[in-house]
Design a protein around this motif. Structure first.
Motif, mmCIF file in Angstrom:
data_model
loop_
_atom_site.group_PDB
_atom_site.id
_atom_site.type_symbol
_atom_site.label_atom_id
_atom_site.label_comp_id
_atom_site.label_asym_id
_atom_site.label_seq_id
_atom_site.Cartn_x
_atom_site.Cartn_y
_atom_site.Cartn_z
ATOM 1 N N VAL A 302 60.674 -3.392 -42.756
ATOM 2 C CA VAL A 302 60.784 -4.249 -43.706
ATOM 3 C C VAL A 302 60.880 -6.174 -43.966
ATOM 4 C CG1 VAL A 302 60.271 -4.772 -46.270
ATOM 5 C CG2 VAL A 302 60.218 -2.300 -45.408
ATOM 6 N N VAL A 303 59.988 -6.752 -44.188
ATOM 7 C CA VAL A 303 60.502 -8.344 -43.539
ATOM 8 C C VAL A 303 60.889 -8.210 -45.454
ATOM 9 C CG1 VAL A 303 59.187 -10.636 -43.978
ATOM 10 C CG2 VAL A 303 58.134 -8.267 -42.418
ATOM 11 N N VAL A 304 62.172 -9.190 -44.986
ATOM 12 C CA VAL A 304 62.938 -9.506 -46.795
ATOM 13 C C VAL A 304 63.081 -11.082 -46.213
ATOM 14 C CG1 VAL A 304 63.658 -7.546 -47.061
ATOM 15 C CG2 VAL A 304 65.055 -8.582 -45.271
ATOM 16 N N ASP A 305 63.534 -11.366 -47.906
ATOM 17 C CA ASP A 305 64.028 -12.839 -47.093
ATOM 18 C C ASP A 305 65.330 -13.032 -46.986
ATOM 19 O OD1 ASP A 305 64.569 -12.892 -49.563
ATOM 20 O OD2 ASP A 305 63.168 -14.433 -50.841
ATOM 21 N N GLU A 306 66.166 -13.598 -47.627
ATOM 22 C CA GLU A 306 67.915 -14.155 -47.580
ATOM 23 C C GLU A 306 67.602 -13.313 -48.573
ATOM 24 O OE1 GLU A 306 65.986 -16.567 -47.544
ATOM 25 O OE2 GLU A 306 66.475 -18.036 -48.748
ATOM 26 N N HIS A 307 67.449 -13.117 -49.749
ATOM 27 C CA HIS A 307 68.206 -12.396 -51.005
ATOM 28 C C HIS A 307 67.607 -10.789 -51.042
ATOM 29 C CE1 HIS A 307 68.431 -16.340 -52.038
ATOM 30 N NE2 HIS A 307 67.119 -16.811 -52.081
ATOM 31 N N GLY A 308 67.004 -10.853 -50.040
ATOM 32 C CA GLY A 308 66.461 -8.995 -50.435
ATOM 33 C C GLY A 308 65.095 -8.697 -51.192
ATOM 34 N N ARG A 309 63.832 -9.973 -50.500
ATOM 35 C CA ARG A 309 63.116 -9.969 -51.561
ATOM 36 C C ARG A 309 61.744 -9.578 -50.220
ATOM 37 N NH1 ARG A 309 63.183 -15.385 -54.839
ATOM 38 N NH2 ARG A 309 63.261 -15.965 -52.920
ATOM 39 N N THR A 310 60.740 -8.218 -50.588
ATOM 40 C CA THR A 310 59.623 -8.094 -49.825
ATOM 41 C C THR A 310 58.245 -8.997 -50.015
ATOM 42 O OG1 THR A 310 58.833 -6.337 -50.651
ATOM 43 C CG2 THR A 310 59.952 -5.580 -49.969
ATOM 44 N N ASP A 311 57.567 -9.464 -49.958
ATOM 45 C CA ASP A 311 56.152 -9.690 -49.851
ATOM 46 C C ASP A 311 55.804 -9.789 -51.316
ATOM 47 O OD1 ASP A 311 56.673 -11.443 -47.882
ATOM 48 O OD2 ASP A 311 55.080 -9.638 -46.947
ATOM 49 N N VAL A 312 56.232 -8.452 -51.830
ATOM 50 C CA VAL A 312 55.706 -7.894 -53.601
ATOM 51 C C VAL A 312 56.612 -8.425 -54.433
ATOM 52 C CG1 VAL A 312 55.122 -5.872 -54.524
ATOM 53 C CG2 VAL A 312 53.970 -6.190 -52.341
ATOM 54 N N GLU A 313 56.335 -9.299 -55.308
ATOM 55 C CA GLU A 313 57.176 -9.415 -56.774
ATOM 56 C C GLU A 313 57.280 -7.955 -57.074
ATOM 57 O OE1 GLU A 313 55.788 -11.926 -59.519
ATOM 58 O OE2 GLU A 313 57.757 -12.180 -60.914
ATOM 59 N N GLY A 314 59.077 -8.012 -57.521
ATOM 60 C CA GLY A 314 59.862 -6.979 -58.146
ATOM 61 C C GLY A 314 60.255 -6.024 -56.647
ATOM 62 N N VAL A 315 60.144 -6.029 -55.282
ATOM 63 C CA VAL A 315 59.772 -4.770 -54.705
ATOM 64 C C VAL A 315 61.139 -6.032 -53.310
ATOM 65 C CG1 VAL A 315 59.165 -3.550 -52.652
ATOM 66 C CG2 VAL A 315 57.689 -3.389 -55.159
ATOM 67 N N TRP A 316 61.944 -4.533 -53.363
ATOM 68 C CA TRP A 316 63.281 -5.290 -52.511
ATOM 69 C C TRP A 316 63.875 -4.111 -51.462
ATOM 70 C CZ3 TRP A 316 66.035 -9.390 -55.026
ATOM 71 C CH2 TRP A 316 65.279 -9.857 -56.513
ATOM 72 N N ALA A 317 64.168 -4.919 -50.094
ATOM 73 C CA ALA A 317 64.382 -3.746 -49.124
ATOM 74 C C ALA A 317 66.039 -3.839 -48.685
ATOM 75 C CB ALA A 317 63.471 -3.330 -48.370
ATOM 76 N N LEU A 318 66.227 -3.342 -48.424
ATOM 77 C CA LEU A 318 67.645 -4.065 -47.846
ATOM 78 C C LEU A 318 68.176 -2.290 -47.125
ATOM 79 C CD1 LEU A 318 70.039 -1.183 -49.239
ATOM 80 C CD2 LEU A 318 69.526 -2.230 -51.299
ATOM 81 N N GLY A 319 69.412 -2.613 -46.281
ATOM 82 C CA GLY A 319 69.716 -1.328 -45.200
ATOM 83 C C GLY A 319 69.229 -1.199 -44.141
ATOM 84 N N ASP A 320 69.451 -0.049 -43.377
ATOM 85 C CA ASP A 320 68.653 -0.455 -41.766
ATOM 86 C C ASP A 320 67.366 -0.633 -41.991
ATOM 87 O OD1 ASP A 320 71.255 0.303 -41.324
ATOM 88 O OD2 ASP A 320 70.735 2.362 -40.192
ATOM 89 N N VAL A 321 66.286 0.021 -43.127
ATOM 90 C CA VAL A 321 65.074 -0.493 -42.622
ATOM 91 C C VAL A 321 64.069 -1.763 -42.148
ATOM 92 C CG1 VAL A 321 64.711 -0.562 -45.599
ATOM 93 C CG2 VAL A 321 63.263 0.648 -44.191
ATOM 94 N N SER A 322 65.758 -2.688 -43.070
ATOM 95 C CA SER A 322 65.292 -3.928 -43.106
ATOM 96 C C SER A 322 66.385 -4.894 -42.667
ATOM 97 C CB SER A 322 64.556 -4.457 -44.583
ATOM 98 O OG SER A 322 65.940 -4.048 -45.657
ATOM 99 N N SER A 323 67.275 -4.496 -42.044
ATOM 100 C CA SER A 323 68.273 -5.017 -41.570
ATOM 101 C C SER A 323 68.021 -5.174 -40.397
ATOM 102 C CB SER A 323 69.693 -4.724 -42.004
ATOM 103 O OG SER A 323 70.668 -5.789 -41.545
ATOM 104 N N PRO A 324 68.615 -6.519 -39.813
ATOM 105 C CA PRO A 324 68.501 -6.494 -38.058
ATOM 106 C C PRO A 324 69.809 -5.691 -37.768
ATOM 107 C CG PRO A 324 68.782 -8.983 -38.882
ATOM 108 C CD PRO A 324 68.548 -8.017 -40.443
ATOM 109 N N TYR A 325 70.925 -5.317 -38.691
ATOM 110 C CA TYR A 325 71.895 -5.209 -38.225
ATOM 111 C C TYR A 325 72.038 -3.702 -38.840
ATOM 112 C CZ TYR A 325 73.263 -10.049 -37.598
ATOM 113 O OH TYR A 325 73.367 -11.536 -36.869
ATOM 114 N N GLN A 326 72.150 -2.405 -37.785
ATOM 115 C CA GLN A 326 72.049 -1.017 -38.261
ATOM 116 C C GLN A 326 73.315 -0.799 -38.887
ATOM 117 O OE1 GLN A 326 70.022 1.368 -35.661
ATOM 118 N NE2 GLN A 326 67.846 0.525 -37.014
#
Ligand SMILES: Cc1cc2nc3c(=O)[nH]c(=O)nc-3n(C[C@H](O)[C@H](O)[C@H](O)COP(=O)(O)OP(=O)(O)OC[C@H]3O[C@@H](n4cnc5c(N)ncnc54)[C@H](O)[C@@H]3O)c2cc1C
Ligand SMILES: NC(=O)c1ccc[n+]([C@@H]2O[C@H](COP(=O)([O-])OP(=O)(O)OC[C@H]3O[C@@H](n4cnc5c(N)ncnc54)[C@H](O)[C@@H]3O)[C@@H](O)[C@H]2O)c1
Length: 496
Positions: A302-326
């Motif tokens: 999932v594409v996130v910025d450095e704060h964990g924000r996705t392209d949709v306001e109020g939707v965040w992502a973190l961890g293996d689903v979005s990070s370059p480091y598993q």
């Protein structure tokens, strides 16, 4: 707080690192934790706890004990490994873990401000989800379907084992890391497909417990994502312990021999069981993201910025689903950042991906942080590097170690560290002072390698002296050499 029971202040998909987002700030708000479970038991609490870091390291430590016994004679200690009680080992490991997982699930279900939806979540709109309950023990009946909305939604759905098409379509039974630790009996032999971290750790576990292990990888060696000298040295040591087939492709997978037979580009390998360890893919493809404006990278993250924000306001992502480091320590750091950002929208924190360390708990261990020699050169540094052998410091003698090494990479011009790469006993622990120096450096650039060596005591004769000596032996520009009068041969540790 909303009166609508299907509307939540926070919806978290994924009970691994996502579970730690329910901070005291949410005590007066309503949170839904949605999780479909991991492993053969559909356990609550995510990968690390149930099928990842924690059980594997409990098995690794047990394997280390078995290997120490097998290796004892060269120290003049005659001992025989009479056998291993696999079921007892397995039940000890999961007896501890399962209780933690169940406790976590019950806590989420019973707490006044949280609701546990144990099932699969799929987006039907930007912050709207359909959840199909698949697992008992949560707040809802198995088989029921629920539409829920969140003021904020966090995608923390992790990753799952990737299984190559040639294995999937073969119809041959196989294990992944999700299932193998719960098997009932140790096999006589095991074929591991893949040459990365999971392959290296399980090869050690099962070989040390008496299983004949074959490792099959298309790469030129094992752990090829690591420093190339360490990868080469590790592969040599692996060949001495296991049947290692590198640079091969799998042409067919079929039943045969004692269980499974792999037709390789250069021959055949057989084993009673097959373990597939060929990487992990983000759990983003079955989330209904097509019903949202959330984007994914080509590899599924999932594409996130450095704060964990996705392209949709109020939707965040973190961890293996979005990070370059598993890695769990990265998922944890990202979760701390998102936990803060959820309640401080005007004071956002950022992910820290500057110096991400990693370790492989195999035989031997491998650890890494920062730039390799090639990467540092590629970035234009005037590089200086030193490889110190464990066997050249006193504790290395005590261990009769002849293969352990610790490489430090530094900028010759400033004397500052750029990276470190280690292989040998306790490498995962020995590397921590370098991680600390790099991470806490601050705007003034932090200590030089020599300042790090001479600005503190190093307990003598602890194994950490391998790092101290490597730091001191770095060849840096004279004005930065604060230890010009230091004689590395002078103490009771011989020089290389
Ligand atoms: C065998 C193994 C050993 C490892 N060892 C280490 C180690 O030693 N050190 C280290 O740093 N890292 C290690 N890792 C990696 C580490 O486990 C992961 O990086 C970490 O657990 C990722 O956490 P996460 O919160 O992103 O995802 P997870 O912990 O995987 O949590 C995601 C959760 O979301 C759920 N989920 C997924 N999709 C949906 C959906 N649509 N609806 C509802 N729920 C869903 C999943 O079932 C899961 O419970 C290891 C991994 C493996 C497999
Ligand atoms: N100690 C730890 O921190 C630890 C332990 C286990 C897992 N993990 C995490 O889990 C991730 C996944 O581990 P992993 O070992 O599955 O992945 P990996 O990326 O480390 O290794 C995958 C291996 O499979 C090989 N491969 C891929 N497709 C193949 C195919 N079709 N045929 C043959 N070989 C193939 C690759 O060449 C590579 O050697 C790791 O990257 C790591 O981030 C961390």
């Amino acid at each position: 707080m909303s009166e609508d029971p299907t509307h939540f202040d926070l919806v978290i998909i994924g009970s691994g690192s996502g579970n730690s987002l329910v901070t005291p700030e949410f005590d007066l708000l309503r949170t839904a934790v949605v999780d479909r479970g991991v492993g053969s038991e559909d356990a609550f609490g995510g990968t690390c706890l149930n099928v990842g870091c924690i059980p594997t390291k409990m098995f690794v430590h047990t394997a280390d004990i078995a290997a120490t016994i097998t290796d004892a004679a060269r120290f003049g200690v005659d001992a025989t490994l009479e056998g291993v009680r696999w079921r007892d080992i397995r039940d000890r490991v999961f007896g501890r873990i399962d209780a933690i997982s169940e406790g976590g699930r019950e806590y989420r279900r019973d707490a006044e401000h949280t609701e546990a939806y144990l099932g699969h979540a799929r987006f039907v709109g930007d912050r709207e989800l359909e959840v199909h309950i698949t697992t008992p023990g949560g707040s809802h009946e198995v088989g029921s379907r629920h539409r829920i909305t969140g003021k904020q939604v966090v995608i923390a759905t992790g990753a799952r084992p990737f299984v190559p098409e040639e294995v999937r379509s073969s119809g041959v039974p196989f294990h992944t890391s999700d299932s193998i630790m719960r098997m009932d009996e140790l096999p006589a032999s095991l074929v591991i497909l893949g040459g990365g971290v999971i392959a290296a750790e399980f090869a050690h576990v099962f070989a040390s417990l008496g299983v004949r292990v074959s490792v099959v990888t298309r790469g030129k060696g094992l752990l090829t994502h690591f420093d190339k000298d360490i990868s080469a040295a590790f592969t040599d040591l692996a060949r001495a312990q296991w049947d290692v087939r590198t640079g091969v492709t799998v042409e067919a997978v079929r039943q045969g021999g004692d269980g499974v037979e792999l037709q390789l580009s250069d021959g055949i390998v057989t084993g009673e069981l097959l373990l597939v360890a060929t990487g992990r893919v983000p759990n983003s493809d079955d989330l209904g993201l097509e019903h949202t404006a959330v984007r994914t990278h080509r590899d599924g993250r999932v594409v996130v910025d450095e704060h964990g924000r996705t392209d949709v306001e109020g939707v965040w992502a973190l961890g293996d689903v979005s990070s370059p480091y598993q890695l769990k320590h990265v998922a944890n750091q990202e979760a701390r950042v998102v936990a803060h950002n959820l309640v401080h929208p005007d004071d956002l924190q950022s992910f820290d991906h500057r110096y991400v360390p990693a370790a492989v708990f195999s035989r031997p261990q491998v650890a890494t942080v920062g730039l390799t020699l090639d990467q540092a050169r590629g970035q234009g540094y005037a590089v200086t590097t030193k490889t110190q052998r464990y066997g050249d410091v006193a504790y290395g003698w005590a261990m009769e170690d002849s293969t352990g090494l610790f490489t430090v990479v530094a900028d010759r011009a400033t004397g500052r560290l750029l990276g470190a790469h280690a292989m040998g006993p306790h490498a995962s622990t020995l590397i921590q002072p370098v991680i600390q120096a790099l991470s806490l450096a601050g705007p003034d650039g932090g200590p030089t390698a020599h300042e790090l060596a001479r600005g503190q005591y190093w307990i003598h004769p602890a194994l950490t002296e391998v790092l101290e000596n490597a730091l001191l032996a770095l060849d840096v520009e004279p004005e930065f050499d604060v230890t010009a009068d230091y004689d590395p041969v002078g103490e009771d540790v011989p020089a290389t």
